[in-house]
Each structure stands twice: as structure tokens, then as C-alpha cells.
Enzyme design. Structure first.
Site, mmCIF file in Angstrom:
data_model
loop_
_atom_site.group_PDB
_atom_site.id
_atom_site.type_symbol
_atom_site.label_atom_id
_atom_site.label_comp_id
_atom_site.label_asym_id
_atom_site.label_seq_id
_atom_site.Cartn_x
_atom_site.Cartn_y
_atom_site.Cartn_z
ATOM 1 N N ALA A 1 0.858 -1.185 0.000
ATOM 2 C CA ALA A 1 0.000 0.000 0.000
ATOM 3 C C ALA A 1 0.898 1.240 0.000
ATOM 4 O O ALA A 1 2.108 1.130 0.210
ATOM 5 C CB ALA A 1 -0.915 0.007 1.213
ATOM 6 N N LYS A 2 0.325 2.370 -0.276
ATOM 7 C CA LYS A 2 1.068 3.632 -0.167
ATOM 8 C C LYS A 2 0.051 4.768 -0.151
ATOM 9 O O LYS A 2 -1.067 4.612 -0.625
ATOM 10 C CB LYS A 2 2.002 3.814 -1.369
ATOM 11 C CG LYS A 2 3.174 4.745 -1.096
ATOM 12 C CD LYS A 2 4.258 4.032 -0.320
ATOM 13 C CE LYS A 2 5.552 4.808 -0.274
ATOM 14 N NZ LYS A 2 6.672 3.940 0.154
#
Lengths: 176, 410
Positions: free
Chosen positions: B101-102
Site C-alpha cells: 500500500a502507499k
């Protein structure tokens, strides 16, 4: 193409099995048509003029692109001698595809009106022509069946087999 | 190329080797969830400040998703998606039970007061608390976010969900952070280098020369560990410029100088060198540890280093990477080299879940084990499949993510 050369071609494609008189009856009902390269001979969706015998040249059968940007989908390229517009002649519905002259072409047109006049007069010649057209259609239908089987095989099973194989390979070839 | 395109370039290269179908490729590239939220706060002057926050969750087949939160004006969905997918592959390369994720907020934090920064962070948590969590998605520090920001996230999330230290990593050691987390990326990069040197029969760090671009968290720790192992760091740089001494720089004194002066420039007993020239030094190992895209078409032919240790994310453009591979220069790829950070984040999360604190020795030993095991796998793929280390890393990652996806059922 001279008129006698034209009649010879018409005899070959449309009047096989017709007597001399019967052939003359059909020939008399036909009119010559010419088309320059690139000209649309008839358009998908238009009311049909009648049956066209392609005497000389090459045409493309295509479906028109739906959007402005889309490209026409060419279904077939057909060389003389052959018949075109046979479906519309029999169903009296609009043309199911468009035809464009790929080279300069010469046709002979048997108009729907003329053809129906002959049928009303119970012309044996006209019924014989229908038998010939039935044979043409049967051959095309057969080719389509084969094509359909080929396409449905490709579209349904190939990606499924590919995916199954890849899933397997994840555990064999790509497991380190 | 955008960040996403760059990651996908390497992904596709590996996908071609693996003979992935377009459909499988599309499934693996498509993110699980993209979220864009309004983060409005009252500024100190009483005005309303509205910012946009993002969180892209790329893949959760191998576990809760993991990735940084950055506060930077360029943050957007495309950048976050590229970096989120990179996290999926990175956690898979070092075999952590995490997905990728980011996210972040499109803001320049230098324009905010500490109070505004705290309110912004807490508001962001209020907006995304439903999609993050110790078993869902665990943020971490990234560009312009630090341990204090993580502490605020933990506190705000815990107000809504009860005591939850494991919702973020990179927290202060005094607030459920892990020992050894701060130096983890630099340490992991040096472990990666040692594994390669051993495998390639090139001995050890001792006596080798190094040039390090970037002297932030990653570069300075890497420099210290290389120096401790007898490596000769002959040049380092930061945004203000670089310092060079062919005899080797005294790293502990340089770190003290940098703490004092806020830059490495002007270090006694060294010559100045520009960031561009530093990259071209004839060293054994070049360590880009700052920005992405510094080794490009334009300078790759002048590079004289024998080995490139990618401590930064994406320091080499795909074209330059091709050129280096052709020339026989080994590139130890970012996706493996800088995975030490997320690996120790994993240890922090594990300690939080266990409510048991590890000694630093255990953290470092476990980090070394993860880096060693990951290298052994990559080396096998390189040998068996005749590909570069980078392609090997993507092949290993795609294989692991692919198997998890298939076993769960698609």
C-alpha cells in the site's frame, strides 16, 4: 467488357442449367453498372436495388465502424466473377453489409422489381436462378459454420487453458 | 515515465519471462482499493485549509497491506499506485507476510506549524481509519513523515478502535517502536551487499571504495556500517553538495559535522564535489541513497563504478538499467536492497502484536537472516533463468503473490 463477354460471365455464375431462352429472359432483365475504384456500390442498411453479378474487378465486403474514430471491419475481399446482394434479393430487407469497389468494377444488375416481375409471371428461369442462389448461400453457410466453430473454440477454451497452465506453473516453474 | 509506469516496466519484463497472459498481468497490476479523501483543518490564522489525502491498497493476498505515508505536494493517485505496487513486490521479495500500500497528503509540510501538522495528521486518520488497521493496512513513515507523525496516527486510531500500537510502524522507541528500526534500511543495504560479494567471490567490504549520494537516514547509516566494516567511503553528498577524499572520509566525524552544520559540505580534510560528479567516481560500489532517477541515459556511459547498490527507490531509469546490464555492471536492485526498512517494520508490528520487546541484537540478526534468505533465492533464479537480479526479484515476487492469489481462489 463487351455485351457478349458479359453474357458469358452471367451464364457461368447465374444461369447454369438454364436453356438458351431462359438465359435470354434473365439477361434481358439485367442492366450494366460500372464502379470506379473506392466507390461504395451499396451501403449497409440501404434498401436493396437487386442482385449484382460482379463481372470484372475486386470488391470489399465490410461492416461500417460504429464510432467516428473506429475503423471499418472488412469481412471479405471478393474477386469476379461472383454474385452479390443475394440475401437482400430474397429477404427484401436492407443490405446486411456494404460493398466497396477495390479496383474498377463492372457489374450487371438484376433489379428487385424485375426479379419479382419474373416470379409473378411464374418464370421458370427466375426459379432456376433461385436454385442457383440457394446453392451459393448453402456454400457460404457451410463456410460460416466452420468459421464459427473455429472462433468459438478460440474465444472460450484458449484463455481458460492458458490460465490453468499458468496457475500450475506458479507452483512448478516459478517456485524457488 | 511515471512511478507506476516505471514499476510496471520491470514487472512486465519479468511477466514476459514468466509468459504471463494479459489477463493475469491485468489482475496482478490492478489495485485492490484506491481512496481519496478530503482533509480539511482550521489553520492557525483561523482560515480553513483543505488538503487531499490518498491511500492506495494494491494487494492483500499475502497479508495486511504495508506502505509509507508521505506529505509532499506531488502526492497523487498515480504516484501512490506505483509505490503501492512496488511495496507488494518488495514485501514478497523478502518474504514478509504483507501486501502493498502507499499514500499520503498533497501538502508541503514546511508551510505548516507543528500544531497544523498534528491536526492534519489526526484528521487524515479520522478520514481513513475504516480502511487501515493492524490486520488490514499498516502505514509507516515516508517522505516528510517521521516517528512523531506515526505516534499521532497510533493515538488517533486508538481513540476510535482501542489500544492499537500495531496500526503503524516506525513509531518512537518510547512508544512501541522497535530498536534498530531507524538504521534498518542502511543496515539492510549493507547486508545485501555482503551477500552479493560473498556469492560473487569478491570478498568483503573491507578495502573496497564507496561513493554515497544522499546522507539522510539511509545514506548516513549505510556509510557508518560500511566504515565500521573497513570500507573506504571516499565521497558522500546531500542536497547542498558533496565532499570527496580519495583516502577515505572519517565517517563518525562526518556524521558529527553534519549534525552540527546540517550539511556534509565544508567537512575539514575533504574537497568539494558536485552530486553529478560523485556519480562518476571510479569506485568499487556506487550507492545512490537519495533521489530517484539519478542514473539516466545522459550519464550512464560515464559511470565508472563496478557495482551499484540501489539504497534509494528507483535511482536508475529503465533505459539506464538496460545499458548497465549490457555493459556487465551489476545492479543490486532497490526492491531487494532497501527492503530492510519494511523488514524491521514487520518486526515492530510482530512485537506490538506479541506485546513483547526484542533486543536490538535479535532485530539485527533477524534482519540479516531475511536479507540472506532473500538473496539466496534471487541468486538461484539468476543462475537458473539467466536474468538480472532485478528481473529475478520480480519473478520471485510475482510467483509468491500469484501463488497466494491462486490458493485463496480467483
Amino acid at each position: 467488357m463487351t455485351p457478349s463477354e458479359a453474357s458469358k460471365v452471367i451464364r457461368g455464375v447465374l444461369c447454369r442449367g438454364l436453356s438458351y431462352e431462359q438465359t435470354e429472359q434473365i439477361l434481358k432483365a439485367m442492366v450494366p453498372v460500372k464502379a470506379e475504384t473506392g466507390l461504395i456500390v451499396f451501403k449497409e442498411g440501404e434498401r436493396p436495388q437487386g442482385l449484382m453479378v460482379l463481372l470484372e474487378g475486386t470488391v470489399e465486403v465490410f461492416k461500417q465502424a460504429s464510432g467516428k474514430k473506429g475503423r471499418d471491419e472488412v469481412l471479405a475481399t471478393i474477386e469476379a466473377p461472383t454474385v452479390l446482394g443475394e440475401i437482400s434479393l430474397l429477404t427484401e430487407g436492407p443490405h446486411t453489409a456494404s460493398i466497396r469497389a477495390k479496383t474498377a468494377c463492372e457489374f450487371s444488375l438484376l433489379t428487385t422489381t424485375q426479379f419479382h416481375r419474373l416470379l409473378r409471371e411464374e418464370s421458370l428461369a427466375a426459379y432456376k436462378v433461385i436454385a442457383i442462389l440457394a446453392e451459393v448461400l448453402a456454400r457460404r453457410l457451410h463456410r460460416m459454420d466452420e468459421k464459427f466453430v473455429e472462433v468459438s473454440r478460440k474465444s472460450a477454451s484458449a484463455p481458460v487453458e492458458e490460465l490453468t497452465a499458468f496457475k500450475q506453473k506458479l507452483f512448478t516453474d516459478w517456485s524457488f | 515515465m511515471s512511478g507506476f509506469e516505471e514499476v510496471n516496466y520491470y514487472f512486465r519484463k519479468a511477466a514476459r519471462v514468466m509468459d504471463l497472459s494479459t489477463a493475469v498481468e491485468r489482475m496482478l497490476v490492478t489495485p485492490y482499493r484506491e481512496v481519496k479523501v478530503d482533509v480539511s483543518i482550521t489553520m492557525d490564522n483561523g482560515e480553513l485549509g483543505t488538503f487531499i489525502g490518498y491511500r492506495v491498497q494494491h494487494d492483500r493476498s499475502r497479508g495486511p497491506m504495508k506502505g509509507g505515508l508521505r506529505y509532499h505536494p506531488t502526492v497523487d493517485l498515480d504516484e501512490a499506485l506505483g509505490l503501492a505496487s512496488l511495496m507488494t513486490w518488495k514485501t514478497a521479495v523478502v518474504n514478509l507476510p504483507f501486501g502493498g500500500a502507499k499514500g499520503g497528503i498533497a501538502v508541503d509540510p514546511n508551510t505548516l506549524s507543528p500544531g497544523e501538522l498534528e491536526r492534519l495528521t489526526r484528521k487524515f486518520v479520522q478520514q481513513i481509519h475504516e480502511i487501515i488497521g493492524p490486520q488490514t493496512d499498516i502505514p509507516a513513515p515516508d517522505v516528510n513523515t517521521n516517528a512523531q507523525v506515526m505516534a499521532w496516527i497510533m493515538d488517533e486510531y486508538s481513540k476510535m478502535h482501542g489500544f492499537s500500537p500495531a496500526v503503524v510502524t516506525g513509531k518512537p522507541v518510547d512508544l512501541f517502536g522497535s530498536r534498530g528500526r531507524e538504521e534498518a534500511t542502511g543496515r539492510g543495504a549493507v547486508f545485501a551487499l555482503e551477500e552479493y560479494l560473498k556469492d560473487a567471490g569478491q570478498g568483503e567490504v573491507r578495502g573496497k571504495t564507496f561513493a554515497i549520494q544522499g546522507f539522510g537516514n539511509v545514506g548516513s547509516w549505510a556509510a557508518r556500517f560500511l566504515h565500521e566494516r573497513g570500507g573506504k567511503v571516499i565521497a558522500v553528498s546531500d542536497v547542498k553538495g558533496g565532499v570527496h577524499n580519495p583516502e577515505g572520509l572519517d565517517i563518525p566525524r562526518l556524521i558529527a559535522h553534519q549534525k552540527d552544520q546540517n550539511t556534509v559540505t565544508g567537512f575539514p580534510g575533504s574537497d568539494p564535489i558536485s552530486n553529478d560528479d560523485l556519480l562518476l567516481l571510479p569506485v568499487d560500489v556506487l550507492v545512490p541513497a537519495a533521489l530517484g532517477g539519478v542514473i539516466t541515459d545522459a550519464n550512464v556511459k560515464d559511470l565508472r563504478a563496478k557495482l551499484i547498490l540501489e539504497a534509494a527507490n528507483a535511482p536508475t531509469t529503465p533505459q539506464a538499467d538496460e545499458a548497465l546490464v549490457k555493459r556487465g555492471v551489476t545492479v543490486l536492485p532497490d526492491i531487494y536492497v532497501n527492503a530492510g526498512g519494511v523488514t524491521v517494520s514487520y518486526f515492530e508490528w510482530a512485537q506490538n502484536i506479541q506485546q513483547f520487546t526484542w533486543e536490538e541484537d535479535k532485530v539485527n540478526a533477524e534482519l540479516q537472516r531475511h536479507m540472506r534468505d532473500a538473496y539466496a533465492t534471487l541468486a538461484r533464479v539468476v543462475r537458473e533463468r539467466k536474468v538480472s537480479l532485478r528481473t529475478a526479484a520480480f519473478i520471485v515476487a510475482i510467483g509468491r503473490v500469484g501463488r497466494a492469489t491462486v490458493l485463496r481462489g480467483v
